[in-house]
Scaffold this active site. Structure first.
Site, mmCIF file in Angstrom:
data_model
loop_
_atom_site.group_PDB
_atom_site.id
_atom_site.type_symbol
_atom_site.label_atom_id
_atom_site.label_comp_id
_atom_site.label_asym_id
_atom_site.label_seq_id
_atom_site.Cartn_x
_atom_site.Cartn_y
_atom_site.Cartn_z
ATOM 1 N N TYR A 127 -9.249 -6.254 10.009
ATOM 2 C CA TYR A 127 -8.254 -6.731 8.832
ATOM 3 C C TYR A 127 -8.948 -7.931 9.333
ATOM 4 C CZ TYR A 127 -6.450 -2.805 7.351
ATOM 5 O OH TYR A 127 -5.634 -1.153 6.298
ATOM 6 N N GLU A 152 2.313 -6.295 2.955
ATOM 7 C CA GLU A 152 2.113 -5.678 3.086
ATOM 8 C C GLU A 152 2.895 -4.478 3.619
ATOM 9 O OE1 GLU A 152 -0.206 -6.788 6.408
ATOM 10 O OE2 GLU A 152 -1.861 -5.513 6.686
ATOM 11 N N HIS A 172 0.979 -1.155 0.017
ATOM 12 C CA HIS A 172 0.031 0.455 0.196
ATOM 13 C C HIS A 172 0.987 1.090 0.177
ATOM 14 C CE1 HIS A 172 -3.461 -2.674 1.154
ATOM 15 N NE2 HIS A 172 -3.065 -2.991 1.485
ATOM 16 N N ARG A 174 -3.308 3.230 -0.033
ATOM 17 C CA ARG A 174 -4.061 2.921 1.627
ATOM 18 C C ARG A 174 -4.660 2.676 2.024
ATOM 19 N NH1 ARG A 174 -1.078 4.820 6.653
ATOM 20 N NH2 ARG A 174 -0.560 6.290 5.912
ATOM 21 N N ALA A 175 -4.711 1.016 2.648
ATOM 22 C CA ALA A 175 -5.960 0.238 3.038
ATOM 23 C C ALA A 175 -7.489 0.597 4.106
ATOM 24 C CB ALA A 175 -5.727 -0.805 3.372
ATOM 25 N N SER A 176 -6.363 1.702 4.808
ATOM 26 C CA SER A 176 -7.935 2.564 6.424
ATOM 27 C C SER A 176 -7.509 3.827 5.098
ATOM 28 C CB SER A 176 -6.499 1.845 7.073
ATOM 29 O OG SER A 176 -5.082 3.136 7.150
#
Lengths: 397, 397
Positions: free
Chosen positions: A252, A342, A66, A129-131
């Site tokens: 997650y 990750e 990410h 960015r996933a969050s």
């Protein structure tokens, strides 16, 4: 008493989910954590240590990276977008975002690219960015603009570093909004920006789980487009807006476990035989409880999991200790495992027990005494090209 | 398309949780699955096979068994209770439940007791069916009556079989209702019925997670009573009312993972140094991702997990394959592991790969090549008596 972080402060009512207020804290936390000398950079002092040799051969491809070191201009844009929720006239335009190529280079040269070099990773499937996706913030319009900007930024990174990054897109999901709303952005990213896959959030609410499961027809129009474009999705939730969950510690992992179990109990892959999903974080809890899942399937008179799911479902290697990776590779067929780290991600420090970074997952695969060289090559390189055929096409061109 | 079971059919609105309708299906499913020749009984044909010898010595105590073979009279009472929701005048009284001791004996002689004998388990900490607690159904009054009846039934079983069963109670939790409402029933079960612990549901909503996390002061009055009584709680969710979750496949495992992460991010055990929790199902995803949790704690500048949590948090062995148990016993100290099978529980069949029941978890401990005999004895017998001191007192008396 709860020792929260900005990323998972509670900001929802007890019924209907998040309120404004949370996002600011999240963004502030993201900005401060990613832009001021990330811990992982400090940890790079260990880079000089000899690493275990890979016996796999072939390029090492990380399917799960990410852009977590975004420049502050980008996070400022998001802050302004969130501040304008409820007053669209104040929302910043996508075109108002400006940042130089040098600023972008600075953001990854000492982070993702340095780690790639040190760890011997050839390239990373790179996504926002996933969050940061935070589909629970604002409405579909907010999500669409934010996704477009985020994907455009990833696209710039893939043009600046075509040897290092291949794009995977964020989708403009929004709670209660049909996923077919994401088709245009998926098509744009694949057809115009050269992306090879997408991240799909199974819970756009951020921890309240009030949208239909991934196996509901609600999602089918998006799946039809994924099949047509021949791109897989990584199932990946975003920031937890529900204070019961820690974003990277439980939300997650729960998202991964939940998605797999939805697939197990469905006919989804009868309806879409070529649809493919990658379940990140080593598949959540699934491999650890593989006997439980085999047993539940058997009690339900379902086929073996290998027949039921493993032509369509894959697991990444974001498991941050040797024992976990050893279990993963023991119970899941090697052809269903895709290398990933990750990084720069959920855990940034050095493991005092190993002396190396927790998220230096290549070491665990290299150190496996049960995987054959062919299996290691499959995990590092071959599988990801099979699951992401557009990646293979890029590498062949 | 979703291949649901009665136990996890969706019955909630998209916002506020369950509606009537679900419970009937759940009860019907429970009644039909538990009372008509359970699969595991059929599976007992394998009982004649030689089992791996235990090298542990001492009694084998199962800390996690549910009464999942209740007589139909009991389930009928619950159906009538649910049917009367909204019209209290129609609710059945607790005293109206009648069942003979012979009927109760019949319900376990061919199931739990037969399995105890075959597997060499000395006694089981016995509690009401976990999915049957269904705290999301009705209000606090409904939950209180149902819990009282359920606990009374467990008490009868412990009196019929004092050598085989020791009671663990269900709490009368209800969404949005303060946990201090459970104190009276906990005290009754411990002081009057001789129970040694309780099951605590971290999400009484059944998958919407709208109550405060376990580390919130919301829960403190109940914890004060647990400490005073010196009883631990097993953290155990109940049936999923949210169709995103499969009760035993994802909701249970997610509940375990979520609770541990709440503990990790809290000062709870500073406030309650002697409070103890057992996290079932092998700790959810936690041991598999032990490196992740060690790393998150380290990034947060927290003490080592052994100092932060492992004086207060314990894991059971409900992991249904050898590789999972091997990982659990490799990363979690043996003194934090309590033997359990969850039988008659989530998985009922025989594993074709081993030839034995998936939930015959004693075999995996027996077969461990890394645990010492002392460690096996700790897991089978010593630890549970330390964590449940009222059990130790019973065994010593």
């Amino acid at each position: 008493m709860f020792r929260g972080t900005g990323m998972d402060e509670f900001a929802g009512c007890f019924c209907c989910g998040p309120r404004p207020g949370f996002p600011y804290a999240a963004i502030d936390a993201a900005a401060s954590s990613s832009l001021s000398s990330p811990t992982n950079i400090e940890a790079m002092a260990e880079a000089g240590r000899p690493r275990v040799s890979s016996t796999s051969g072939g390029p090492v491809i990380d399917c799960h990276g990410h852009y977590t070191t975004e420049p502050p201009e980008f996070l400022d844009w998001r802050k302004r977008q969130i501040a304008a929720i409820g007053d669209a006239s104040q929302a910043p335009s996508i075109d108002s975002f400006q940042v130089s190529d040098d600023r972008l280079r600075d953001s990854v040269e000492g982070a993702q690219l340095k780690l790639q070099r040190e760890r011997g990773t050839a390239l990373t499937l790179f996504s926002p960015r996933a969050s940061g996706m935070s589909h629970h913030i604002g409405d579909a319009g907010v999500s669409t603009a934010w996704s477009r900007l985020s994907n455009d930024l990833i696209h710039r990174m893939t043009r600046l570093y075509p040897e290092n990054f291949v794009g995977v897109c964020q989708l403009p999901q929004s709670p209660g909004v049909e996923p077919k709303n994401c088709i245009d952005e998926l098509s744009r990213c694949v057809n115009e920006l050269g992306f090879v896959g997408c991240n799909l959030n199974p819970d756009p609410t951020g921890g309240y789980w009030t949208d239909p499961p991934l196996t509901d027809r609600w999602w089918y129009p998006l799946y039809e487009k994924m099949v047509e474009l021949d791109v897989p999705a990584m199932v990946h939730v975003s920031a937890a807006a529900n204070r019961n969950f820690h974003t990277t510690g439980s939300h997650y992992i729960n998202g991964d476990t939940t998605a797999f179990m939805q697939f197990l109990m469905s006919d989804l892959f009868t309806d879409f035989p070529t649809l493919r999903f990658v379940i990140p974080h080593g598949g959540g809890a699934i491999p650890y409880h593989w006997g439980r899942y085999r047993g539940i399937a058997q009690d339900q008179k379902l086929p073996l999991l290998s027949e039921l799911l493993l032509k369509n479902v894959f697991f990444d290697t974001c498991v941050y200790h040797q024992a976990g990776i050893d279990l993963l590779t023991q119970v899941i067929p090697a052809e269903n495992i895709l290398f990933a780290s990750e990084m720069v991600g959920a855990v940034k420090g050095i493991d005092p027990e190993s002396g190396f970074n927790f998220d230096d997952t290549r070491r665990y695969i290299d150190a496996s005494v049960t995987l054959t060289p062919d299996q290691k090559r499959a995990i590092f390189s071959d599988n990801v090209q099979r699951v992401y055929p557009r990646l293979r096409a890029k590498l062949s061109s």
